[in-house]
Design an enzyme around this catalytic site. Sequence first.
Site, short mmCIF file in Angstrom:
data_model
loop_
_atom_site.label_atom_id
_atom_site.label_comp_id
_atom_site.label_asym_id
_atom_site.label_seq_id
_atom_site.Cartn_x
_atom_site.Cartn_y
_atom_site.Cartn_z
N LYS A 1 35.63 0.13 65.66
CA LYS A 1 36.81 0.43 66.48
C LYS A 1 37.94 -0.49 66.07
CE LYS A 1 38.39 1.28 71.19
NZ LYS A 1 38.94 2.59 70.76
N GLY B 1 41.81 1.69 74.50
CA GLY B 1 42.74 2.46 75.32
C GLY B 1 42.22 2.66 76.73
N THR B 2 40.90 2.80 76.86
CA THR B 2 40.30 2.97 78.17
C THR B 2 40.49 1.72 79.02
OG1 THR B 2 38.65 4.48 77.27
CG2 THR B 2 38.14 3.47 79.39
N HIS C 1 32.70 -2.27 72.41
CA HIS C 1 32.68 -1.10 71.53
C HIS C 1 32.04 -1.45 70.19
CE1 HIS C 1 35.61 0.67 74.35
NE2 HIS C 1 35.22 1.83 73.85
N ASN D 1 40.34 8.37 77.13
CA ASN D 1 38.90 8.62 77.09
C ASN D 1 38.64 10.01 77.69
OD1 ASN D 1 36.02 8.55 77.67
ND2 ASN D 1 36.14 6.34 77.39
N THR E 1 43.91 6.30 69.92
CA THR E 1 44.57 5.20 70.60
C THR E 1 45.26 4.31 69.57
OG1 THR E 1 42.52 3.89 70.54
CG2 THR E 1 42.93 5.22 72.50
N LYS F 1 40.31 21.22 58.94
CA LYS F 1 39.82 19.85 59.00
C LYS F 1 40.79 18.96 58.23
CE LYS F 1 35.06 21.56 58.86
NZ LYS F 1 33.77 21.58 58.10
#
Length: 233
Positions: free
Chosen positions: A135, A141-142, A131, A98, A73, A29
Amino acid sequence: MRIALLGYGKMGKIIERVAEERGHSIALKVDSKTTTLDFSQTDVAIDFSLPTTAVKNIKAALDHNIPVISGTTGWLSHYDDIVTYCKSKKGAFLYASNFSLGVNIFFEVNRVLASLIANYPDYELNIEEIHHTQKLDAPSGTAISLAEDIIKNSNYKNWTLDEADSNNIKIKAKRIVDVPGTHIINYNSDVDSIEIKHTAHNREGFALGAVIAAEWIADKKGVFNMKDVLNIG
């Protein structure tokens, strides 16, 4: 499969839970406090880090011959560099704006609609994305992927953020608390409107898609995208 999580924020924690439900384990992690990346017990890496650390993390995994799935992104000005680096290392890399299975189907619908309507200039196009307030990048990015696919299948030249232009696609970016992700494509004329929309109800779909992509890439070499994973087109 032993997974390295490059980025252990909200998405990283959901990916951890989904991966473990599918029988995988988390071997590493990585968060903002991590100073050493030990990939020795890792089979694949999933990157949902920050734009400022994504390139470094991806290259580190590739240096250790670890396949990388990236959903971060905001770093794509370095995408070609990562592709070249991956090929030089004979590694495996997959980026998607995505990972939602539904969104990737939505991408295909968007391409078809763009090609069908390209010869009808009376329709004015805009893209709207919504969003959560955490963010960092805008547009998403989508939304950029949707715009780029329209550009490839139409007469539009580019996209702009919040500015109307007859040659460019207008993207409206909104940030509202606790919205996982909504993307709307609008075509409007004087006589009618055509709209396609994808709404994510939670982040589970993004996590599941990323884990499925990690399962798929584990024994492969090369540079891929979600169309390869889902065998679309």
